[in-house]
Scaffold this motif. Structure first.
Motif: not given
Ligand code: ATP
Length: 265
Positions: A83-102, A118-123, A133-136
């Motif tokens: 679900e986190l990865l299934d965002k527009y490119v560039g949006e996933s990082e923001r989604a992670v930030r928002n998640l912790f903010e919420r 799913a976030l790390t498998a092919s890292r 970048r999302v994982v970082n």
């Protein structure tokens, strides 16, 4: 509304009593989570490690994460790796930030990361810099959790072997706990949980026999068996009611006795 979409639950109802077969896991969670939260003065500035729950599907990872939130009085946000990865490119990082903010705004709060592999498998396949970048971002948010911030991270995966070691480092998801397929005693315990929830009476011996007939079943499959049995017993009762109604000689007491009769399997 966004919060609802991403699985925000101010107060999950599940308790540790709803988790069958997981007594040792519960004890470990009590010591690593519940007690430090309850006695912050004893544990002084102790940053709670995240917990990585791993094991086959349907054995109680989500269930126990919700129960943990309930038992510690925390709200619950769940999000899945895909679900986190299934965002527009560039949006996933923001989604992670928002998640912790919420989560900080809703604290005390448990963030549950389902299918985190799913976030790390092919890292390691290094052509995937977006995933990196999302994982970082996730790692930096995990590192940024303060001692007293009351934001707690729980991860779940069927594939611990795929998880990046950086994620499992102490201070991030430093505690890994296995949630295995239940054994005989475990299957009996899970059956009892679901029979109790549906208010169904079943003898100890019958429970043991049933449990031994279904070796290899997951908790989700056990829950489903009880649900199906319950539904069949209910349909049977309805058929008897309908027969009485058709006969035209039904009386309320008789009807009541069918409706109120305890279900035995
Ligand atoms: P997945 O890896 O597919 O996400 P999971 O391990 O998170 O699976 P849950 O979602 O916790 O599995 O379990 C699904 C359902 O199965 C639960 O809602 C519950 O009804 C039942 N169940 C699973 N394990 C247990 C258990 N140990 N005790 C009681 N019920 C259980």
């Amino acid at each position: 509304p966004t919060a609802m979409r991403e699985g925000f639950d101010p107060a999950p109802k599940e308790t540790f009593d709803d988790c069958g077969a997981l007594d040792t896991v519960i004890e470990e969670i009590q010591n690593n989570f519940i007690r430090p939260i309850k006695y912050p003065r004893v544990f002084r500035d102790h940053k709670l490690d995240g917990i990585m729950l791993y094991g086959p599907p349907g054995c109680g990872k989500t269930q126990i994460a919700k129960a943990l939130a309930h038992e510690s009085g925390a709200s619950f946000i769940s999000v899945s790796g895909p679900e986190l990865l299934d965002k527009y490119v560039g949006e996933s990082e923001r989604a992670v930030r928002n998640l912790f903010e919420r989560a900080r705004m809703a604290s005390p709060c448990v963030i549950f990361f389902d299918e985190i592999d799913a976030l790390t498998a092919s890292r390691s396949g290094s052509d995937n810099s977006y995933m990196d970048r999302v994982v970082n971002q996730l790692l930096s948010e995990l590192d940024g959790i303060r001692e007293n911030s009351q934001v707690f991270a729980i991860g779940a995966t069927n594939r611990l072997d795929l998880i990046d070691q950086a994620i499992l480092r102490p201070g991030r998801f430093g505690i890994s706990i296995e949630i295995p397929l239940p054994d005989q005693a475990g299957r009996e315990a899970i059956l009892r949980v679901h029979l109790r929830k549906r208010n169904i009476a079943m003898g100890a011996e019958e429970v043991a026999t049933l449990a031994s007939d279904i070796e290899g079943f997951s908790g989700a499959e056990l829950a489903d068996i009880v649900k199906t049995a319950h539904q069949m017993a209910s349909l049977e009762a309805v058929q008897r009611l309908e027969a009485l109604e058709r006969s035209g000689q039904s009386n309320p007491a008789e009807m009541d006795s069918i409706v109120l009769r305890p279900i035995t399997l």
